[in-house]
Enzyme design. Structure first.
Site, PDB file in Angstrom:
ATOM      1  N   GLY A  27       0.854  -1.228  -0.078  1.00 32.77           N
ATOM      2  CA  GLY A  27      -0.343  -0.685  -0.122  1.00 32.77           C
ATOM      3  C   GLY A  27       0.775   1.209  -0.284  1.00 32.77           C
ATOM      4  O   GLY A  27       0.527   1.910  -0.816  1.00 32.77           O
ATOM      5  N   CYS A  28       2.076   1.289   0.642  1.00 29.48           N
ATOM      6  CA  CYS A  28       2.644   2.186   1.027  1.00 29.48           C
ATOM      7  C   CYS A  28       3.425   2.054  -0.278  1.00 29.48           C
ATOM      8  O   CYS A  28       3.816   3.802  -0.632  1.00 29.48           O
ATOM      9  CB  CYS A  28       4.013   2.585   2.362  1.00 29.48           C
ATOM     10  SG  CYS A  28       3.125   2.364   3.520  1.00 29.48           S
ATOM     11  N   THR A  29       3.832   1.632  -0.682  1.00 30.77           N
ATOM     12  CA  THR A  29       4.773   1.766  -2.299  1.00 30.77           C
ATOM     13  C   THR A  29       3.847   2.118  -3.607  1.00 30.77           C
ATOM     14  O   THR A  29       4.204   3.206  -4.146  1.00 30.77           O
ATOM     15  CB  THR A  29       5.302   0.158  -2.737  1.00 30.77           C
ATOM     16  OG1 THR A  29       5.815  -0.174  -2.127  1.00 30.77           O
ATOM     17  CG2 THR A  29       5.559   0.085  -4.564  1.00 30.77           C
TER      18      THR A  29
END
Length: 259
Positions: A149-151
């Site tokens: 998700g953060c990527t």
């Protein structure tokens, strides 16, 4: 009287001696055979009269149990109440346990002055609210570097960076990761904007993004994915809570254009 011998007769035959009759044998009285004692007929060993096998007595059918009235339970002997064990005084909370406590502040609201900060960032930079004074900026908090998700969120911001730059907006990503994994994350995906380290989550607590989470029935404290758009005057213009990574860049761009 003389005996006259008849002429021509040879020597007179001696008269045959009369055989003396053997004395008459006494007729042997037949010895009575000793009377054999009539052998008492051996009594045949009395056969034990086999006791007639008693036919197995049919067990009388057990009478159906008449339900008994349950006996009144015997009163258990009253146990002496055990003396309460003295529990040891709870040990003071460790720093880790203190860190697990929910942040007391809910963070700023739209229109409030943004909390001040100074953080080390990727590319050997240092980012501070003081250094950004007089220009708009986006402070976005994400849970962990190089996770799906953060990527996706970071790459979306990177793609929108030229358009965001035209609005004069500076973007800063903030996570609780130490600097080494942040530097690696920025280099791996070619992220040009600064990614700051908030390892002690002090800034996250000030913005109300260090919150209690749960996963697989376990509760823990972690970073909430949230973003704050700060105006040139240092006030919070827009807040996005529980951001969807794939929609984040578009939403920020629209809000930045409205500044």
């Amino acid at each position: 009287m003389a005996t006259t011998t008849k002429p021509g007769a040879g020597a007179a035959k001696k008269p045959a001696a009369k055989k003396t009759a053997a004395p008459a044998k006494k007729a042997a009285v037949p010895k009575a055979a000793p009377a054999k004692k009539a052998a008492a007929p051996k009594a045949a060993p009395a056969k034990k009269t086999a006791a007639p096998k008693a036919a197995p007595a049919n067990k009388p059918a057990a009478p159906k149990a008449v339900p008994k009235t349950p006996a009144a339970p015997k009163a258990a002997a009253a146990k002496k109440p055990a003396a309460p064990k003295t529990q040891p005084a709870p040990a003071p909370a460790t720093p880790k346990e203190t860190a697990m406590a929910p942040a007391p502040a809910a963070g700023p609201a739209e229109g409030d002055i943004a909390p001040a900060f100074t953080l080390k960032a990727s590319g050997s930079r240092t980012i501070s609210s003081e250094g950004l004074h007089g220009q708009p900026y986006l402070l976005y908090f994400y849970p962990k570097a190089d996770t799906p998700g953060c990527t996706k969120q970071a790459c979306g911001i990177q793609e929108a960076l030229p358009a965001l730059g035209k609005t004069g907006l500076t973007v800063i990503g903030v996570s609780p990761d130490p600097m080494p994994p942040i530097e690696k994350f920025a280099k791996k995906y070619g992220l040009d904007f600064p990614l700051a380290s908030d390892a002690d989550h002090k800034v996250a607590e000030a913005y109300g993004t260090w919150v209690e989470k749960s996963m697989y029935g376990r509760s823990y404290m972690g970073m909430e994915r949230s973003s704050f758009l700060i105006g040139a005057d240092g006030r919070v213009v827009k807040i996005w809570r529980k951001v969807k990574p794939e929609e984040h860049a578009v939403a920020v761009l629209e809000a930045a254009k409205a500044l």
